[in-house]
Enzyme design. Structure first.
Site, PDB file in Angstrom:
ATOM      1  CG  ASN A 191      -1.894   1.086   1.277  1.00  0.00           C
ATOM      2  OD1 ASN A 191      -1.821   2.027   0.488  1.00  0.00           O
ATOM      3  ND2 ASN A 191      -2.843   1.003   2.187  1.00  0.00           N
ATOM      4  CG  HIS A 226     -12.696   3.656   1.990  1.00  0.00           C
ATOM      5  ND1 HIS A 226     -13.480   4.609   2.593  1.00  0.00           N
ATOM      6  CD2 HIS A 226     -11.420   3.981   2.297  1.00  0.00           C
ATOM      7  CE1 HIS A 226     -12.716   5.475   3.222  1.00  0.00           C
ATOM      8  NE2 HIS A 226     -11.454   5.117   3.050  1.00  0.00           N
ATOM      9  CG  HIS A 274     -13.900   2.096   5.612  1.00  0.00           C
ATOM     10  ND1 HIS A 274     -13.023   1.049   5.495  1.00  0.00           N
ATOM     11  CD2 HIS A 274     -13.139   3.187   5.856  1.00  0.00           C
ATOM     12  CE1 HIS A 274     -11.783   1.496   5.669  1.00  0.00           C
ATOM     13  NE2 HIS A 274     -11.841   2.796   5.881  1.00  0.00           N
ATOM     14  N   GLY A 328     -13.176   5.434   9.217  1.00  0.00           N
ATOM     15  CA  GLY A 328     -11.804   5.614   9.683  1.00  0.00           C
ATOM     16  C   GLY A 328     -11.484   7.087   9.618  1.00  0.00           C
ATOM     17  NE  ARG A 372     -10.291  12.327   2.898  1.00  0.00           N
ATOM     18  CZ  ARG A 372     -10.187  11.040   2.560  1.00  0.00           C
ATOM     19  NH1 ARG A 372     -10.907  10.554   1.584  1.00  0.00           N
ATOM     20  NH2 ARG A 372      -9.347  10.249   3.201  1.00  0.00           N
ATOM     21  NE  ARG A 408      -7.394   7.132  18.782  1.00  0.00           N
ATOM     22  CZ  ARG A 408      -6.473   6.334  18.272  1.00  0.00           C
ATOM     23  NH1 ARG A 408      -6.162   5.215  18.884  1.00  0.00           N
ATOM     24  NH2 ARG A 408      -5.858   6.639  17.146  1.00  0.00           N
ATOM     25  CD  GLU A 447      -8.576  -1.022   3.348  1.00  0.00           C
ATOM     26  OE1 GLU A 447      -8.274  -0.667   4.504  1.00  0.00           O
ATOM     27  OE2 GLU A 447      -8.728  -0.228   2.414  1.00  0.00           O
TER      28      GLU A 447
HETATM   29  P1  ADP Z   1      -7.226   5.383   8.175  1.00  0.00           P
HETATM   30  O1  ADP Z   1      -6.823   3.951   7.847  1.00  0.00           O
HETATM   31  O2  ADP Z   1      -8.279   5.953   7.285  1.00  0.00           O
HETATM   32  O3  ADP Z   1      -6.100   6.317   8.450  1.00  0.00           O
HETATM   33  P2  ADP Z   1      -8.264   4.197  10.603  1.00  0.00           P
HETATM   34  O4  ADP Z   1      -9.189   3.173  10.075  1.00  0.00           O
HETATM   35  O5  ADP Z   1      -7.017   3.762  11.260  1.00  0.00           O
HETATM   36  O6  ADP Z   1      -7.984   5.324   9.545  1.00  0.00           O
HETATM   37  O7  ADP Z   1      -9.106   5.070  11.655  1.00  0.00           O
HETATM   38  C1  ADP Z   1      -8.553   6.168  12.302  1.00  0.00           C
HETATM   39  C2  ADP Z   1      -9.627   6.766  13.194  1.00  0.00           C
HETATM   40  O8  ADP Z   1     -10.083   5.756  14.101  1.00  0.00           O
HETATM   41  C3  ADP Z   1      -9.124   7.925  14.044  1.00  0.00           C
HETATM   42  O9  ADP Z   1     -10.076   8.958  14.054  1.00  0.00           O
HETATM   43  C4  ADP Z   1      -9.030   7.306  15.415  1.00  0.00           C
HETATM   44  O10 ADP Z   1      -9.267   8.240  16.426  1.00  0.00           O
HETATM   45  C5  ADP Z   1     -10.135   6.299  15.402  1.00  0.00           C
HETATM   46  N1  ADP Z   1      -9.877   5.280  16.402  1.00  0.00           N
HETATM   47  C6  ADP Z   1      -8.904   4.373  16.429  1.00  0.00           C
HETATM   48  N2  ADP Z   1      -8.947   3.656  17.577  1.00  0.00           N
HETATM   49  C7  ADP Z   1      -9.976   4.150  18.299  1.00  0.00           C
HETATM   50  C8  ADP Z   1     -10.543   3.863  19.570  1.00  0.00           C
HETATM   51  N3  ADP Z   1     -10.039   2.921  20.339  1.00  0.00           N
HETATM   52  N4  ADP Z   1     -11.623   4.570  19.961  1.00  0.00           N
HETATM   53  C9  ADP Z   1     -12.126   5.540  19.182  1.00  0.00           C
HETATM   54  N5  ADP Z   1     -11.637   5.864  17.978  1.00  0.00           N
HETATM   55  C10 ADP Z   1     -10.582   5.188  17.540  1.00  0.00           C
END
Ligand code: ADP
Length: 399
Positions: free
Chosen positions: A8, A179, A207, A209, A240, A285, A385
């Site tokens: 990736n 995604h 999804h 994230g 975004r 968080r 993924e």
């Molecule tokens: P990406 O792959 O798009 O960078 P992720 O799927 O890793 O993103 O998701 C990141 C998001 O998930 C962040 O906003 C993070 O705060 C949130 N996140 C990760 N772990 C936790 C948790 N334990 N509690 C709440 N939110 C979380």
């Protein structure tokens, strides 16, 4: 041994994982961060919790790829590089050309490069790594796994924008989604969990994230998704904006004396979403911490985030022919953030959705979090993924 790599690649990072197939056991994973810089970081985890981390200059993409292979041997993760039978590359845009993952031939590589216009920050970098790995691992097959291919099943009514048709015909302006590998993975996994044939499975997959998207799945296939021509559309995300009235663009440009539309797009991509509203962070968080101490903007960001999710789920509930089998939460927020799941499901209570507050405490584990009498099941299914990429690569190299 039959090992398969999932790559990736981004502009300044290179993430990799290695799977033993067909057992699907993950052998190692790692990443190079700050690639191109003198203080790049090489990280790997492997074996039974072993870790390796080193800061060092990694100035070129080619060096980065070569270093991964060197370290695979020196850390004794891989005995012989010849055991790596295939390398699967995440490719952001397959446009309308690639409906499935595909073995990369010179023609395919050219097509991936030609699609760069649709993913300027990604496709050309990904294509470059394909060439690099093909050179470094000449015995391995290179496979492309596209973020968009899961959405090539959308019908024109869902992928076209209500603008003059010539823009689609001449320039390919349509919804491509993103995604897709994650939505495809959780769809397949949910079919297994619910023990339902894929072609009978209807879902709404969330999804959530840092980037976030929601898809409507009918008979195992995507019929609509919240991301659009680019991954800027749809939900409110970490940085975004998601959907906004496009008239905002020239209006803010004029007020802020911005010269180009791309400056404005950058604002919508990088300074908006959770970050823009909260003024605190793009990380959910951090928002939660700030909200807990009474930060009103952070509280508003939390509410707006849930509000956009509810609206998309609601529109897909209306779009699907019947109530779906399940709502499936995945990615960082979807897997870990119980208040978001709780808030979304509570708002959907008049559809008969009932969440089990106890079970919903789960973080990052496959769990049914709805009550037995919920009209729609609610599941947490951690995405993977890289496994999907390794699986596709394995399957295609076996043909
Ligand atoms: P990406 O792959 O798009 O960078 P992720 O799927 O890793 O993103 O998701 C990141 C998001 O998930 C962040 O906003 C993070 O705060 C949130 N996140 C990760 N772990 C936790 C948790 N334990 N509690 C709440 N939110 C979380």
């Amino acid at each position: 041994m039959m090992l398969f790599m999932a790559i990736n690649a981004g502009s300044s990072s290179l993430k990799w994982q290695i799977y033993d197939m067909p057992s699907e056991k993950r052998v190692a994973k790692g990443m190079i961060d700050r690639l191109g810089k003198q203080d790049a970081i090489f990280k790997a985890s492997y074996g039974e919790g072993q870790k390796f981390e080193q800061q060092e200059p990694i100035v070129s993409k080619e060096k980065a790829a070569a270093l991964i292979l060197t370290r695979l041997k020196s850390l004794q993760i891989v005995d012989r590089l010849e055991d790596i039978k295939g390398v699967g590359h995440r490719v952001v845009s397959g446009g309308e050309v690639f409906e499935h993952s595909t073995v990369i031939t010179p023609e395919v590589l050219l097509q991936i490069e030609n699609l760069s216009e649709l993913a300027p920050l990604h496709n050309s970098i990904e294509a470059y790594y394909v060439s690099v790995f093909a050179k470094l691992l000449p015995h391995s097959k290179q496979v492309a796994v596209f973020d968009t291919s899961f959405f090539t099943t959308l019908a024109p009514v869902n992928y076209l924008y209500p603008i003059e048709t010539k823009y689609y015909n001449q320039y390919g302006v349509r919804k491509y989604g993103a995604h897709g590998t994650s939505h495809r993975y959780v769809t397949q996994r949910t079919a297994e969990i619910l023990q339902k044939p894929l072609d009978q499975l209807n879902l709404i997959t969330l999804h959530l994230g840092n980037g976030a998207s929601i898809s409507a799945i009918e008979h195992g296939k995507a019929i609509d998704t919240s991301m659009g021509f680019t991954p800027l559309a749809g939900l409110m995300m970490g940085t975004r904006s998601g959907d906004v009235d496009p008239s905002i663009i020239p209006y803010i440009m004029e007020k802020e004396h911005l010269q180009t539309a791309s400056q404005m797009i950058k604002i919508l991509n990088n300074n908006s979403g959770l970050l823009g509203v909260s003024g605190v962070s793009n990380d959910k968080r951090d928002i939660d911490d700030a909200a807990a101490t009474g930060n009103h903007q952070a509280q508003l960001a939390q509410e707006m985030f849930v509000n956009r999710i509810v609206k998309y789920v609601g529109s897909y509930l209306a779009l699907l022919d019947e109530l779906p089998d399940a709502l499936v939460f995945t990615a960082g927020v979807g897997e870990n953030d119980q208040p978001v799941r709780q808030a979304v499901c509570e708002q959907l209570r008049h559809f008969g959705v009932k969440i089990d507050t106890e079970k919903n405490q789960v973080k990052g584990q496959e769990t049914l979090v709805s009550t037995p009498d919920s009209t729609i099941k609610v599941l947490v299914v951690p995405t993977n993924e890289e496994l999907m990429i390794a699986r596709d690569t394995y399957n295609l190299t076996q043909k």
